[in-house]
Write an enzyme that holds these catalytic residues in place. Structure first.
Site, PDB file in Angstrom:
ATOM      1  N   ARG A  53       0.738  -4.451  -6.191  1.00  0.00           N
ATOM      2  CA  ARG A  53       0.589  -4.272  -4.556  1.00  0.00           C
ATOM      3  C   ARG A  53      -0.333  -2.846  -4.689  1.00  0.00           C
ATOM      4  O   ARG A  53      -0.522  -2.193  -5.736  1.00  0.00           O
ATOM      5  CB  ARG A  53       1.963  -3.968  -3.942  1.00  0.00           C
ATOM      6  CG  ARG A  53       3.071  -3.552  -4.711  1.00  0.00           C
ATOM      7  CD  ARG A  53       3.358  -2.157  -5.127  1.00  0.00           C
ATOM      8  NE  ARG A  53       2.851  -1.200  -4.208  1.00  0.00           N
ATOM      9  CZ  ARG A  53       2.377  -0.151  -4.570  1.00  0.00           C
ATOM     10  NH1 ARG A  53       2.494   0.555  -5.714  1.00  0.00           N
ATOM     11  NH2 ARG A  53       2.119   0.640  -3.567  1.00  0.00           N
ATOM     12  N   ARG A  94      -2.624 -11.508   1.382  1.00  0.00           N
ATOM     13  CA  ARG A  94      -2.133 -10.556   2.133  1.00  0.00           C
ATOM     14  C   ARG A  94      -2.984 -10.079   3.271  1.00  0.00           C
ATOM     15  O   ARG A  94      -4.210 -10.265   2.972  1.00  0.00           O
ATOM     16  CB  ARG A  94      -1.558  -9.230   1.210  1.00  0.00           C
ATOM     17  CG  ARG A  94      -0.550  -9.677   0.405  1.00  0.00           C
ATOM     18  CD  ARG A  94       0.128  -8.265   0.144  1.00  0.00           C
ATOM     19  NE  ARG A  94       0.913  -7.628   0.718  1.00  0.00           N
ATOM     20  CZ  ARG A  94       1.515  -6.178   0.384  1.00  0.00           C
ATOM     21  NH1 ARG A  94       1.438  -5.956  -0.696  1.00  0.00           N
ATOM     22  NH2 ARG A  94       2.084  -5.626   1.360  1.00  0.00           N
ATOM     23  N   ASP A 248      -4.189   1.371   3.802  1.00  0.00           N
ATOM     24  CA  ASP A 248      -4.550  -0.017   3.133  1.00  0.00           C
ATOM     25  C   ASP A 248      -5.874  -0.351   4.067  1.00  0.00           C
ATOM     26  O   ASP A 248      -6.512  -1.365   3.520  1.00  0.00           O
ATOM     27  CB  ASP A 248      -3.393  -0.934   3.649  1.00  0.00           C
ATOM     28  CG  ASP A 248      -2.564  -0.846   2.640  1.00  0.00           C
ATOM     29  OD1 ASP A 248      -1.609   0.376   2.792  1.00  0.00           O
ATOM     30  OD2 ASP A 248      -2.301  -1.315   1.707  1.00  0.00           O
TER      31      ASP A 248
HETATM   32  O1  MRU Z   1       2.960  -3.132   0.558  1.00  0.00           O
HETATM   33  P1  MRU Z   1       2.092  -2.164  -0.242  1.00  0.00           P
HETATM   34  O2  MRU Z   1       3.004  -1.663  -1.385  1.00  0.00           O
HETATM   35  O3  MRU Z   1       1.066  -3.117  -1.032  1.00  0.00           O
HETATM   36  O4  MRU Z   1       1.530  -0.787   0.462  1.00  0.00           O
HETATM   37  C1  MRU Z   1       0.996   0.065  -0.159  1.00  0.00           C
HETATM   38  C2  MRU Z   1       0.514   1.136   0.620  1.00  0.00           C
HETATM   39  O5  MRU Z   1       0.950   1.218   1.728  1.00  0.00           O
HETATM   40  C3  MRU Z   1      -0.367   2.159  -0.153  1.00  0.00           C
HETATM   41  O6  MRU Z   1       0.068   3.450   0.439  1.00  0.00           O
HETATM   42  C4  MRU Z   1      -1.797   2.142   0.125  1.00  0.00           C
HETATM   43  O7  MRU Z   1      -1.937   0.653  -0.242  1.00  0.00           O
HETATM   44  C5  MRU Z   1      -2.558   2.694  -0.661  1.00  0.00           C
HETATM   45  S1  MRU Z   1      -2.583   2.548  -2.431  1.00  0.00           S
HETATM   46  C6  MRU Z   1      -3.527   3.675  -3.240  1.00  0.00           C
END
Ligand code: MRU
Length: 367
Positions: A53, A94, A248
């Site tokens: 993730r 996703r 993201d």
């Molecule tokens: O649901 P996730 O764990 O994939 O979400 C990750 C985040 O929100 C992070 O802050 C983001 O991807 C930045 S990772 C450098």
């Protein structure tokens, strides 16, 4: 020198086979489990189920997925249809992190150079390796540009500890190495600047208490895990010098989608005059979007992630029910922090205001 691990989050299988290995992030911090990914189906599962993730790592993993797709397509009766369908499955794994779509598009352009599927596979593998190496460098440079912010805060405090609050995991586990928010923190720590990180636990998947705490601990960076509701209190009492989060997807106007709860931290930071930074590689900018609130797709995940919680019972990871068995739950994965609440963006090319002109001053090729 600190004990920062340089181990990556994704790497080719040491036996040289058509396989990449990843850390299964669902098992951290209790067990370090390595998963082999050899097929498109395994890559789609790994992204969907959050074995991997974090925006940059999702993108890199999907890039290897295209390599497997080319290998599988070469054996299919209709290779072109197989490949199109496989890339579609990856695209649907996703919705929010733009790095996924960015990596797939880059792979599609690269493999279009050949009609031969064995050659496509060779190109896709090389491109996936390139994406990985580039991300390491982008994150290192985010640290180079972010470090002076921490240095200035430390100097203003006459060398006293700089307290940094973060949400979710935008460390090396969300990337390949270094991380985005973690890179300036690791570089400050390596320079001997006193830092301490307040780690939001980040319900419901607990990326903060499980992942950020683990990797900071591995690197010897002082940190304290807090529940998600604590940040405002700490800010009101002068216990936070800066907030730094990842993203993201960030629009060309500087609206920032990040893990659910980020917006509330930005509001509290604004109310308490605390700088709120977002660290991001340019691969996380969606140059096609202007209005984050209306245009960024927000993932909704299974309500069971809210209703149940997982933890270590001393022998194994256990999942227990938290809520009344029949209470419905809602699980929005991300929220959007409007650009006006963001002090600045820290990118691989430097720091800029979270505005279209600020971003274009660093990335004029997107004018
Ligand atoms: O649901 P996730 O764990 O994939 O979400 C990750 C985040 O929100 C992070 O802050 C983001 O991807 C930045 S990772 C450098």
């Amino acid at each position: 020198m600190s004990s920062i691990s340089t181990k990556r989050t994704i790497w080719p299988h040491p036996d040289g086979s058509a396989c990449v290995q990843v850390l299964d992030q669902r098992c951290l911090p209790h067990e370090v489990v390595v998963q082999d990914l050899r097929t498109v189906t395994e890559v789609v599962y790994a992204i969907k189920e959050m074995v991997v993730r974090g925006a940059p790592l999702i993108g890199a993993t999907a890039a290897y997925g295209v390599y497997f797709a080319c290998l599988e397509a070469a054996q299919a009766t209709d290779p072109n249809a197989y490949l199109t369908n496989a890339i579609e499955q990856l695209r649907e794994s996703r919705p929010t992190a733009i790095n996924l779509f960015w990596a797939l598009e880059r792979q599609e352009k690269a493999i279009a150079a050949s009609a031969d599927f064995a050659e496509k596979a060779t190109i896709a593998l090389a491109t996936a390796h390139q994406i990985v190496e580039e991300d390491v460098e982008l994150c290192r440079m985010i640290g180079v540009h972010g470090l002076p912010i921490i240095e200035q805060l430390s100097a203003a405090k006459h060398g006293e500890t700089v307290h940094i609050l973060t949400h979710c995991n935008a460390g090396r586990l969300g990337c390949i190495e270094w991380g985005t928010i973690a890179s300036p923190i690791y570089q400050a720590h390596q320079k001997g600047i006193k830092v301490h990180v307040w780690v939001d636990e980040t319900r419901p998947r607990n990326q903060g208490s499980n992942l950020t705490a683990w990797e900071l601990g591995q690197a010897g960076v002082p940190h304290t895990v807090i529940v998600d509701n604590t940040g405002g209190h700490l800010m009101q009492h002068g216990m936070v010098d800066m907030v730094i989060v990842g993203t993201d997807r960030t629009t060309r106007t500087g609206d920032v989608a990040n893990k659910i709860g980020t917006y509330l931290k930005a509001l509290a930071a604004k109310d308490n005059n605390i700088p709120f930074y977002v660290a991001l590689p340019s691969t996380t900018i969606d140059w096609t979007l202007r209005d984050g609130l209306r245009e960024i797709p927000i993932e909704e995940r299974s309500p069971d992630e809210v209703r149940y919680i997982s933890g270590w019972d001393g022998e194994k990871i256990q999942k227990v029910l938290l809520t009344p068995a029949d209470s419905p739950a809602a699980n929005y994965g991300f929220d959007v922090t409007p650009a006006r609440l963001v002090t600045a963006l820290i990118t691989e090319r430097g720091i800029c205001p979270a505005t279209e002109s600020g971003m274009l001053s660093l990335f004029p090729e997107f004018k």
